[in-house]
Every structure is written in structure tokens, then in C-alpha cells.
Design an enzyme around this catalytic site. Structure first.
Site, PDB file in Angstrom:
ATOM      1  N   GLU A  82       1.497  -3.322   4.327  1.00 27.38           N
ATOM      2  CA  GLU A  82       2.721  -2.537   4.132  1.00 27.38           C
ATOM      3  C   GLU A  82       3.684  -2.835   5.279  1.00 27.38           C
ATOM      4  O   GLU A  82       3.259  -3.066   6.410  1.00 27.38           O
ATOM      5  CB  GLU A  82       2.394  -1.049   4.082  1.00 27.38           C
ATOM      6  CG  GLU A  82       3.588  -0.127   3.885  1.00 27.38           C
ATOM      7  CD  GLU A  82       4.380  -0.474   2.639  1.00 27.38           C
ATOM      8  OE1 GLU A  82       5.594  -0.756   2.786  1.00 27.38           O
ATOM      9  OE2 GLU A  82       3.799  -0.476   1.533  1.00 27.38           O
ATOM     10  N   CYS A 131       8.679  -3.641  -8.363  1.00 26.16           N
ATOM     11  CA  CYS A 131       9.193  -3.732  -9.735  1.00 26.16           C
ATOM     12  C   CYS A 131      10.693  -4.013  -9.769  1.00 26.16           C
ATOM     13  O   CYS A 131      11.275  -4.138 -10.850  1.00 26.16           O
ATOM     14  CB  CYS A 131       8.904  -2.435 -10.484  1.00 26.16           C
ATOM     15  SG  CYS A 131       9.812  -1.004  -9.849  1.00 26.16           S
ATOM     16  N   ASP A 158       0.799  -1.223   0.000  1.00 25.07           N
ATOM     17  CA  ASP A 158       0.000   0.000   0.000  1.00 25.07           C
ATOM     18  C   ASP A 158       0.830   1.270   0.000  1.00 25.07           C
ATOM     19  O   ASP A 158       0.367   2.316  -0.458  1.00 25.07           O
ATOM     20  CB  ASP A 158      -0.927  -0.011   1.223  1.00 25.07           C
ATOM     21  CG  ASP A 158      -1.916   1.132   1.215  1.00 25.07           C
ATOM     22  OD1 ASP A 158      -2.579   1.329   0.171  1.00 25.07           O
ATOM     23  OD2 ASP A 158      -2.028   1.831   2.236  1.00 25.07           O
ATOM     24  N   ASP A 216       2.729  -7.764   6.656  1.00 21.73           N
ATOM     25  CA  ASP A 216       3.434  -8.387   5.528  1.00 21.73           C
ATOM     26  C   ASP A 216       2.473  -9.146   4.619  1.00 21.73           C
ATOM     27  O   ASP A 216       1.648  -9.941   5.076  1.00 21.73           O
ATOM     28  CB  ASP A 216       4.486  -9.353   6.096  1.00 21.73           C
ATOM     29  CG  ASP A 216       5.465  -9.840   5.040  1.00 21.73           C
ATOM     30  OD1 ASP A 216       5.089  -9.911   3.853  1.00 21.73           O
ATOM     31  OD2 ASP A 216       6.603 -10.172   5.415  1.00 21.73           O
ATOM     32  N   VAL A 217       2.593  -8.901   3.314  1.00 25.81           N
ATOM     33  CA  VAL A 217       1.733  -9.560   2.332  1.00 25.81           C
ATOM     34  C   VAL A 217       1.856 -11.082   2.387  1.00 25.81           C
ATOM     35  O   VAL A 217       0.908 -11.808   2.045  1.00 25.81           O
ATOM     36  CB  VAL A 217       2.052  -9.036   0.915  1.00 25.81           C
ATOM     37  CG1 VAL A 217       3.421  -9.536   0.458  1.00 25.81           C
ATOM     38  CG2 VAL A 217       0.995  -9.456  -0.091  1.00 25.81           C
ATOM     39  N   ILE A 222       2.211   4.732   0.686  1.00 31.00           N
ATOM     40  CA  ILE A 222       1.654   5.919   1.341  1.00 31.00           C
ATOM     41  C   ILE A 222       0.154   6.042   1.111  1.00 31.00           C
ATOM     42  O   ILE A 222      -0.429   7.100   1.300  1.00 31.00           O
ATOM     43  CB  ILE A 222       2.386   7.193   0.870  1.00 31.00           C
ATOM     44  CG1 ILE A 222       2.335   7.327  -0.652  1.00 31.00           C
ATOM     45  CG2 ILE A 222       3.817   7.198   1.365  1.00 31.00           C
ATOM     46  CD1 ILE A 222       2.953   8.606  -1.184  1.00 31.00           C
TER      47      ILE A 222
END
Length: 315
Positions: A35, A77, A12, A56-57, A14
């Protein structure tokens, strides 16, 4: 009446996604933010105190969340971009796409009608793009943020939201978003010195444009140098009236930076407020953290106007 939705935002940052949703006129019931960067979380919570942080994802338990109406994610990325070594989806950072994919599948099982939007760099290899498209089941839309901002930022967007279109070009220039009467930057002075520029740096920039036969009309009061470090030397790569992608402009390990060169010969870097404007965010949106952190966090985020445009058809 506009219904309120449950949103799960992965990576996420900011919380630009939350800002964009509100700008699109959407009503949020619960906003769940995944995040791990403490500075990004600090900005998010200052702007949106009701945000529910889920960490954490890789540790999210979808079964503990209510039915999600919208999942949005801009996954790292790092391993997909030109400057990231091209490890692709096998890389430690960009490989988190598979965690995203797992969560999306679990969310779909609980709500088959869930809408989702996923973003990443357009510079990834065709192989990686095709893999992501195959696993998501849709082809991406390519949108450059320069259509709605003064920043060149080409991104791919995968989504099942109907009616997605390319935004119209607003013709926003770098000059139009700059703060006025900001002081000269020491880094800029050193850069001009390293380039061995004699006389007015602005005149030098124009001479470089003419030498390279690059098209330009008229003399603006501001030009932008994109500079690349090469073997301890610095050289001008190009000159544009748009900023380069903020992640590059912030410096980092890739050795790229943007230096503003004014007609009176002064030089400086972008300010945090100018960086916020390049991402179409309100001035001082990231003021909860230091200047250097602000640049990095903004470089890692969405361009809000693009996201608002893509979410406008969300029902």
C-alpha cells in the site's frame, strides 16, 4: 489444528482483507501489505501493528518474501469503471493489474498451491473482463454487497479457492444501520434548496416515487436520494432503501452523492460510522484519520462480509 498462513495483500488499503480473514477464523503467520496511501497505512497499522508493509506493488521483490499461501488484491478500478473514462487496462491506474499478474506468477513459481482472490468492479467492459479472465485462467463470480449489507456494490471476484458460492440475502436495509439523532447536514439543506423543494422534503421524495411509478410498500422513516450534478443543476436520479456504492456516495469528481431524507423533513449525509457499517466493519474502524479521509478509504475498500464468505473454504 488450523494452520497459520503467509498472506500477501496487494493494494491493501485499510486492510479489510486482514479483518475478513480473522472473521473467517483463519490464522495468520505473516501479513504482507502492499500500500502507498499514508492514511490507509495509518489505519492498517493502528488496527494491526504486526502488519509488514512492503510498499509499492511495482517494487515488490517476491524472492525476498517467504512462501505465500494466499494472495489477495482489489486492484484500482479507476480506468475500468463507468465514471473513470474507460481507458481500461491500458490506463495508468487499472493497468497495475499487470504488476499484480507478474507478482502472482512469481508467487505461483515458489508455491504452486497458492490460493488467490482478485476483485474489481462489475461495470467494466466485457472486453476487459474477458481479458482479465483469460490471463487469470478463471471466470469471475458476480456478487453484489447488497446481499450482506445496506450498500449496492456489484463486484467481480476471480479466485482459485474451491467451493465459492453467492452469499444469501440478509435483507439489511439502510435504515437499520443508521446512527440515531445525528444533526442535519448543511450540504443537505443546500441540496434541498437547489431542488426547489417546498414543504417537507420527505413528502417530496414520496411524490417523486409515485410520479415515476416506482414500486414501494409503506412509508419508512428514512429514504435515500441519489443525486447527480448536471450542468450546475441537481436532480434526483432514484430513491432506494440501499445506499449506492460508497465511492460514489463520498462525492469525488463524479458528482454523485447520497443524501438521507427523514420523515420529519431533516436531511444529512452518511456519517463515517454508517459508511463503516455499509462495508460491514466495526464502528470507528477508521477513526485514526479525518472524517473526509475515512469516507474515501472506505469507498476504496472491500465489503468485509463478502470477503469473509469467499475465504471460508480456504484450507
Amino acid at each position: 489444528m488450523v494452520r497459520k498462513i503467509n498472506v500477501l495483500s496487494l493494494f491493501d488499503g485499510i486492510s479489510t482483507a486482514q479483518f475478513s480473514l480473522l472473521q473467517a477464523g483463519k490464522k495468520i503467520k505473516n501479513y504482507y501489505s502492499s500500500e502507498i496511501d499514508q492514511y490507509a497505512i495509518k489505519v492498517c497499522q493502528e488496527r494491526y501493528p504486526s502488519t509488514i508493509q512492503v510498499g509499492d506493488v511495482q517494487k515488490i521483490k517476491v524472492k525476498e518474501l517467504p512462501k505465500i499461501d494466499l494472495l489477495i488484491a482489489g486492484f484500482p478500478c479507476t480506468d475500468l469503471s463507468i465514471i473513470g473514462g474507460r481507458k481500461g487496462l491500458k490506463g495508468e491506474r487499472s493497468g497495475l493489474f499487470y504488476s499484480l499478474l507478474k507478482i502472482l506468477k512469481e508467487v505461483k513459481r515458489r508455491n504452486p498451491k497458492v490460493k488467490w482472490l482478485i476483485e474489481n468492479v462489475a461495470s467494466m467492459s466485457p472486453k476487459e473482463r474477458d481479458t482479465i479472465s483469460r490471463l487469470l485462467g478463471v471466470e469471475p463470480v458476480l456478487i453484489n454487497s447488497n446481499l450482506v449489507s445496506a450498500q449496492n456494490r456489484a463486484r467481480l471476484y476471480w479466485s482459485n479457492i474451491p467451493g465459492i458460492t453467492i452469499p444469501q440475502d440478509k435483507g439489511i436495509t439502510l435504515e437499520s444501520i443508521l446512527e440515531k439523532n445525528k444533526p442535519t447536514c448543511v450540504t443537505g439543506k443546500r441540496l434541498i434548496s437547489s431542488l426547489k423543494i417546498k414543504g417537507n422534503p420527505f413528502d417530496y421524495v414520496l411524490s417523486q416515487l409515485k410520479t415515476k411509478s416506482q414500486a414501494f410498500s409503506g412509508v419508512k422513516d428514512i429514504r435515500k436520494l441519489k443525486v447527480i450534478k448536471t450542468d450546475r443543476r441537481m436532480k434526483i436520479k432514484m430513491n432506494l432503501l440501499k445506499s449506492s456504492c460508497l465511492l460514489s456516495a463520498s462525492g469525488g469528481n463524479n458528482g454523485k452523492m447520497d443524501i438521507l431524507v427523514f420523515k420529519n423533513g431533516t436531511v444529512r449525509k452518511l456519517t463515517p460510522i454508517e459508511a463503516e457499517r455499509l462495508q460491514c466493519l466495526p464502528d470507528n474502524y477508521t477513526s485514526a484519520v479525518s472524517t473526509s479521509r475515512r469516507h474515501v478509504l472506505l469507498g476504496n475498500g472491500f465489503t468485509s462480509t463478502v470477503i469473509t464468505h469467499l475465504l471460508k473454504n480456504l484450507k
